[in-house]
Design a protein around this motif. Structure first.
Motif, PDB file in Angstrom:
ATOM      1  N   GLU A   7       0.840  -1.189   0.000  1.00 46.23           N
ATOM      2  CA  GLU A   7       0.000   0.000   0.000  1.00 46.23           C
ATOM      3  C   GLU A   7       0.888   1.257   0.000  1.00 46.23           C
ATOM      4  O   GLU A   7       0.603   2.255  -0.659  1.00 46.23           O
ATOM      5  N   GLU A   8       1.992   1.156   0.745  1.00 43.96           N
ATOM      6  CA  GLU A   8       2.933   2.292   0.801  1.00 43.96           C
ATOM      7  C   GLU A   8       3.503   2.592  -0.597  1.00 43.96           C
ATOM      8  O   GLU A   8       3.601   3.739  -1.014  1.00 43.96           O
ATOM      9  N   HIS A   9       3.850   1.514  -1.320  1.00 42.88           N
ATOM     10  CA  HIS A   9       4.338   1.673  -2.693  1.00 42.88           C
ATOM     11  C   HIS A   9       3.289   2.380  -3.544  1.00 42.88           C
ATOM     12  O   HIS A   9       3.591   3.295  -4.299  1.00 42.88           O
ATOM     13  N   ARG A  10       2.047   1.938  -3.408  1.00 42.98           N
ATOM     14  CA  ARG A  10       0.972   2.508  -4.250  1.00 42.98           C
ATOM     15  C   ARG A  10       0.780   3.992  -3.969  1.00 42.98           C
ATOM     16  O   ARG A  10       0.578   4.794  -4.874  1.00 42.98           O
ATOM     17  N   MET A  11       0.869   4.351  -2.682  1.00 44.02           N
ATOM     18  CA  MET A  11       0.694   5.767  -2.330  1.00 44.02           C
ATOM     19  C   MET A  11       1.837   6.605  -2.894  1.00 44.02           C
ATOM     20  O   MET A  11       1.638   7.719  -3.370  1.00 44.02           O
ATOM     21  N   GLN A  70      14.977  -0.716  -4.204  1.00 42.69           N
ATOM     22  CA  GLN A  70      15.042  -0.821  -5.660  1.00 42.69           C
ATOM     23  C   GLN A  70      13.687  -1.127  -6.303  1.00 42.69           C
ATOM     24  O   GLN A  70      13.393  -0.656  -7.397  1.00 42.69           O
ATOM     25  N   LEU A  71      12.853  -1.910  -5.630  1.00 46.86           N
ATOM     26  CA  LEU A  71      11.516  -2.163  -6.199  1.00 46.86           C
ATOM     27  C   LEU A  71      10.740  -0.849  -6.269  1.00 46.86           C
ATOM     28  O   LEU A  71      10.114  -0.528  -7.289  1.00 46.86           O
ATOM     29  N   ALA A  72      10.822  -0.054  -5.207  1.00 47.58           N
ATOM     30  CA  ALA A  72      10.143   1.246  -5.203  1.00 47.58           C
ATOM     31  C   ALA A  72      10.705   2.138  -6.306  1.00 47.58           C
ATOM     32  O   ALA A  72       9.958   2.841  -6.991  1.00 47.58           O
ATOM     33  N   MET A  73      12.034   2.090  -6.505  1.00 49.25           N
ATOM     34  CA  MET A  73      12.625   2.920  -7.562  1.00 49.25           C
ATOM     35  C   MET A  73      12.120   2.498  -8.936  1.00 49.25           C
ATOM     36  O   MET A  73      11.937   3.323  -9.820  1.00 49.25           O
ATOM     37  N   CYS A  74      11.904   1.181  -9.114  1.00 51.20           N
ATOM     38  CA  CYS A  74      11.345   0.714 -10.398  1.00 51.20           C
ATOM     39  C   CYS A  74       9.961   1.332 -10.600  1.00 51.20           C
ATOM     40  O   CYS A  74       9.638   1.818 -11.693  1.00 51.20           O
ATOM     41  N   LEU A  75       9.151   1.324  -9.545  1.00 47.81           N
ATOM     42  CA  LEU A  75       7.786   1.856  -9.664  1.00 47.81           C
ATOM     43  C   LEU A  75       7.817   3.369  -9.932  1.00 47.81           C
ATOM     44  O   LEU A  75       7.048   3.883 -10.746  1.00 47.81           O
ATOM     45  N   ILE A  76       8.730   4.064  -9.257  1.00 45.85           N
ATOM     46  CA  ILE A  76       8.832   5.525  -9.421  1.00 45.85           C
ATOM     47  C   ILE A  76       9.279   5.860 -10.843  1.00 45.85           C
ATOM     48  O   ILE A  76       8.699   6.714 -11.520  1.00 45.85           O
TER      49      ILE A  76
END
Ligand SMILES: Cc1cc2nc3c(=O)[nH]c(=O)nc-3n(C[C@H](O)[C@H](O)[C@H](O)COP(=O)(O)OP(=O)(O)OC[C@H]3O[C@@H](n4cnc5c(N)ncnc54)[C@H](O)[C@@H]3O)c2cc1C
Length: 381
Positions: A7-11, A70-76
């Motif tokens: 959920e944090e990633h989505r936000m 790194q997963l978050a950076m991919c999403l960003i």
């Protein structure tokens, strides 16, 4: 293997989307006509990103960064690359700079995190691209300094950079095991920018650099003498993961636009979306994008789990870059003549994705490396 988008990633992605819509989208029309984003505008966007809290995102907390992973950076990056300016948030040193010693960190690493400096990296030479061992820019030791001579070509982001992460040969007989890396500041006597190289890309006109008896203190050596290959490998592996993520945003925006257009555009009394030829192009694009997404996210997740991702980064970048080429081609086709115009970003995406089948290792070299891993061969085979 079990990873999830939290959920944090989505936000976080939602706030990046808001930033893209507010700050980047208004620049799109002008960008498409000019085919360029000036360094000043790019740095201005970095400052705006910083104000919005997007700064030093991937930098570990011990250095004052947000350490989003790194997963978050991919999403960003996926979200940001839905805009053809191909903008990235600032404040994150290039991977190689994590190898700086304490003194170098003060001069090169923290100034990037603070937003006071920018860098670029230079491996490629007129006679050495994929075949890294052929580097001929020499570094010869002279007491507590090194004398550098040679030419680098295709070097991106030189204009906005304060220093270059430069790869030289300190022992040409040793090939890849004789490479040494230096941090060379702009303005160092003997370091000059020779020319800009015009390309088919919108953002990139890389430069040729010349080093003539350029004296660089040993204090500017990054890593071990003859240990530059490991520095380069580290830099490139993380770059490949990022490049994989860029393709996801490019393909997603292209597909979204093509779907909308296919529903609107009517021929022989029916929307083109009702034609199987169009549907198949959309369906194939969706399937390939989803497959690429899984490969990229998996590699990002593995990096966060502190697993080695050298091979996974080859696989993700290879598949994602070829996917983006096919998808942008199909989406351009769905738009017909309009797709070819500079009024839409599709043509820009189509041209720009081409570079990533070349840069950071070509598709052919990637296939070679993947096969070599499968066959259990070492780099000397
Ligand atoms: C826009 C742009 C920006 C760039 N930015 C940078 C940068 O910032 N810094 C930097 O250092 N470099 C940069 N590069 C350079 C880029 O990394 C190189 O172009 C790339 O590594 C390929 O090297 P090459 O062009 O010398 O091609 P070559 O190595 O000469 O390869 C030519 C062709 O032969 C194929 N080939 C070569 N060897 C083999 C083999 N053993 N088996 C099968 N096929 C093979 C290749 O895949 C390719 O298709 C940039 C390039 C471009 C176009």
């Amino acid at each position: 293997m079990d990873f999830a988008i939290s959920e944090e990633h989505r936000m976080m992605v939602d706030s990046v989307r808001q930033f893209r819509e507010k700050e980047l989208m208004p620049l799109e029309k002008e960008f498409l006509l000019k085919c360029n984003l000036d360094t000043e505008v790019r740095h201005g966007l970095e400052r705006k990103g910083r104000e919005a809290g997007f700064w030093a995102l991937e930098v570990p907390a011990q250095y004052g960064g947000l350490d989003v992973g790194q997963l978050a950076m991919c999403l960003i990056n996926e979200e940001l690359f839905k805009h053809p300016a191909m903008f990235e948030f600032g404040g994150s040193p290039e991977p190689a700079l994590y190898l700086c010693n304490d003194e170098q960190k003060q001069r090169f690493f923290y100034p990037i995190i603070n937003g006071d400096k920018h860098s670029c990296y230079a491996f490629t030479e007129p006679d050495a691209g994929s075949d890294f061992a052929r580097i001929r820019t020499t570094a010869v030791r002279d007491g507590d300094r090194w004398i550098i001579n040679g030419t680098k070509t295709f070097i991106s982001y030189v204009e906005g950079a304060d220093f270059v992460i430069l790869f030289t040969t300190s022992n040409s007989k040793a090939g890849a095991r004789g490479i040494t890396c230096f941090l060379v500041e702009k303005g160092t006597p003997g370091f000059s920018i020779v020319r800009q190289i015009p390309t088919m890309g919108d953002n990139w006109d890389p430069h040729e650099l010349l080093f003539t008896d350029c004296a660089v203190p040993d204090a500017n050596r990054l890593g071990e003498i003859d240990g530059g290959f490991a520095v380069a490998d580290y830099q490139l592996t993380h770059g490949r993961l990022k490049i994989g993520a860029f393709q996801l945003g490019i393909a997603q925006r292209s597909i979204d636009m093509a779907v909308e257009w296919a529903k609107q555009r009517t021929t022989w009394g029916k929307p083109i979306a009702s034609r199987q030829a169009i549907q198949w192009m959309l369906a194939d694009s969706e399937v390939e994008l989803e497959a690429a997404r899984l490969l990229v996210y998996r590699a990002g997740w593995m990096a966060d789990a502190k697993q080695k991702i050298r091979n996974e980064a080859f696989i993700a970048k290879l598949y994602a870059t070829e996917m983006a080429q096919r998808v942008t081609d199909r989406c351009l086709q769905i738009f017909g003549g309009l797709g070819y115009t500079r009024e839409l970003p599709i043509q820009s995406f189509f041209r720009q994705v081409r570079v990533w089948r070349i840069g950071h290792g070509t598709a052919e070299i990637h296939r070679w490396m993947i096969a070599r891993n499968m066959l259990g061969q070492s780099s000397r085979d």
